[in-house]
Scaffold this active site. Structure first.
Site, PDB file in Angstrom:
ATOM      1  N   CYS A  80       0.861  -1.187   0.000  1.00 46.70           N
ATOM      2  CA  CYS A  80       0.000   0.000   0.000  1.00 46.70           C
ATOM      3  C   CYS A  80       0.894   1.233   0.000  1.00 46.70           C
ATOM      4  O   CYS A  80       2.061   1.140  -0.405  1.00 46.70           O
ATOM      5  CB  CYS A  80      -0.985  -0.017   1.170  1.00 46.70           C
ATOM      6  N   ASN A  84       2.207   1.469   4.430  1.00 49.50           N
ATOM      7  CA  ASN A  84       2.476   0.203   5.147  1.00 49.50           C
ATOM      8  C   ASN A  84       2.122   0.314   6.635  1.00 49.50           C
ATOM      9  O   ASN A  84       2.752  -0.310   7.476  1.00 49.50           O
ATOM     10  CB  ASN A  84       3.931  -0.245   4.962  1.00 49.50           C
ATOM     11  N   CYS A 108      -1.603   0.828   7.353  1.00 46.50           N
ATOM     12  CA  CYS A 108      -3.047   0.558   7.444  1.00 46.50           C
ATOM     13  C   CYS A 108      -3.431  -0.693   6.636  1.00 46.50           C
ATOM     14  O   CYS A 108      -3.676  -1.759   7.204  1.00 46.50           O
ATOM     15  CB  CYS A 108      -3.863   1.760   6.958  1.00 46.50           C
ATOM     16  N   ARG A 109      -3.484  -0.574   5.319  1.00 45.20           N
ATOM     17  CA  ARG A 109      -4.052  -1.653   4.502  1.00 45.20           C
ATOM     18  C   ARG A 109      -3.146  -2.867   4.351  1.00 45.20           C
ATOM     19  O   ARG A 109      -3.583  -4.004   4.557  1.00 45.20           O
ATOM     20  CB  ARG A 109      -4.429  -1.110   3.110  1.00 45.20           C
ATOM     21  N   SER A 110      -1.886  -2.652   3.949  1.00 48.35           N
ATOM     22  CA  SER A 110      -1.058  -3.840   3.672  1.00 48.35           C
ATOM     23  C   SER A 110      -0.670  -4.627   4.928  1.00 48.35           C
ATOM     24  O   SER A 110      -0.622  -5.859   4.861  1.00 48.35           O
ATOM     25  CB  SER A 110       0.159  -3.501   2.800  1.00 48.35           C
ATOM     26  N   ASP A 169      -8.193   3.848   0.807  1.00 49.82           N
ATOM     27  CA  ASP A 169      -7.257   4.318   1.825  1.00 49.82           C
ATOM     28  C   ASP A 169      -8.051   4.829   3.035  1.00 49.82           C
ATOM     29  O   ASP A 169      -8.803   5.797   2.907  1.00 49.82           O
ATOM     30  CB  ASP A 169      -6.424   5.443   1.205  1.00 49.82           C
TER      31      ASP A 169
HETATM   32  P1  4NP Z   1      -1.868   2.810   4.009  1.00 43.14           P
HETATM   33  O1  4NP Z   1      -2.530   4.165   4.544  1.00 43.14           O
HETATM   34  O2  4NP Z   1      -1.298   3.125   2.650  1.00 43.14           O
HETATM   35  O3  4NP Z   1      -3.025   1.873   3.932  1.00 43.14           O
HETATM   36  O4  4NP Z   1      -0.827   2.436   5.020  1.00 43.14           O
HETATM   37  C1  4NP Z   1      -1.858   5.388   4.571  1.00 43.14           C
HETATM   38  C2  4NP Z   1      -0.968   5.653   5.604  1.00 43.14           C
HETATM   39  C3  4NP Z   1      -0.317   6.863   5.641  1.00 43.14           C
HETATM   40  C4  4NP Z   1      -0.550   7.796   4.667  1.00 43.14           C
HETATM   41  C5  4NP Z   1      -1.434   7.533   3.641  1.00 43.14           C
HETATM   42  C6  4NP Z   1      -2.090   6.311   3.594  1.00 43.14           C
HETATM   43  N1  4NP Z   1       0.104   9.058   4.728  1.00 43.14           N
HETATM   44  O5  4NP Z   1      -0.219   9.920   3.896  1.00 43.14           O
HETATM   45  O6  4NP Z   1       0.962   9.262   5.590  1.00 43.14           O
END
Ligand code: 4NP
Length: 164
Positions: free
Chosen positions: A11, A14, A16-18, A128
Site C-alpha cells: 500500500c 504500510n 493501514c491496509r497492507s 485508503d
Molecule cells: P496505508 O494508509 O497506505 O493503507 O498504510 C496510509 C498511511 C499513511 C498515509 C497515507 C495512507 N500518509 O499519507 O501518511
C-alpha cells in the site's frame, strides 16, 4: 510449481491496509495448514512511516476480529522484492502503477491488484482509510478477508494442494 510461494502486499504507508492484509492472510493460511510453505510480507511505496507500528486504528479494528498487527513494522518497497516474491499485490491502482514503474524487466514477481482475488468485489481497490474514521478500517477488513480467501485458493493451486 515450487515448494514455497512468496506474497508481498503493498500500500502507500504500510501502516493501514497492507499490514492488515499481511496479518489476515497469514492467519488464514495458518488455519489452512499452508503457512510453512508461504513467505508473507508487506511494504509501502512511500517512506514516511518506515520502522513504525501499524496505525493504532488499524491495530484496534483488526484486534476486534482476532488479528494481531502489533508486532509489524513498516518498510518501503525494495528492488530485490521483485526477485524474492512470486506475487506483489497492490491495494489500489496508484500503488500498482508505482510497483510496475519500478519493476525490472526480469522481475520474477507478478504484479496485480489484491482485490482481483476477491470472489465478488464490490469495488476494485481497497480504499485508503488513513484520513477517515473507524468505518473505513472495518471496510478494509471486510475486503481483505474476502480477497484473502480467494488468494488462498489461488495459492493452493500454485502449491498443488487442496484448500482445507
Ligand atoms: P496505508 O494508509 O497506505 O493503507 O498504510 C496510509 C498511511 C499513511 C498515509 C497515507 C495512507 N500518509 O499519507 O501518511
Amino acid at each position: 510449481m515450487g515448494d514455497t510461494v512468496g506474497i508481498l502486499f503493498v500500500c502507500l504507508g504500510n501502516i493501514c491496509r497492507s499490514p492488515t492484509a499481511e496479518a489476515v492472510f497469514r492467519a488464514r493460511a495458518e488455519r489452512a495448514g499452508l503457512l510453512s510453505r508461504l513467505h508473507v510480507d508487506s511494504c509501502g511505496t512511500g517512506d514516511w512511516h518506515v520502522g513504525r507500528k501499524p496505525d493504532g486504528r488499524a491495530i484496534e479494528a483488526a484486534a476486534m476480529r482476532g488479528y494481531d498487527l502489533s508486532g509489524l513494522r513498516a518498510r518501503q518497497l525494495a528492488d530485490d522484492d521483485f526477485h524474492r516474491f512470486d506475487l506483489i499485490l497492490a491495494m489500489d491502482r496508484s500503488n500498482l502503477a508505482h510497483v510496475r514503474a519500478r519493476a525490472s524487466h526480469d522481475a520474477r514477481a507478478q504484479q496485480r491488484l489484491f482485490l482481483g482475488f476477491h470472489p465478488n468485489p464490490p469495488v476494485a481497490e481497497v480504499p485508503d482509510p488513513y484520513h477517515g474514521g473507524a468505518d473505513g478500517f472495518r471496510q478494509v477488513l471486510d475486503l481483505v478477508e474476502a480477497a484473502s480467501d480467494g488468494l488462498l485458493e489461488h495459492v493452493s493451486r500454485m502449491l498443488d494442494v487442496s484448500p482445507a
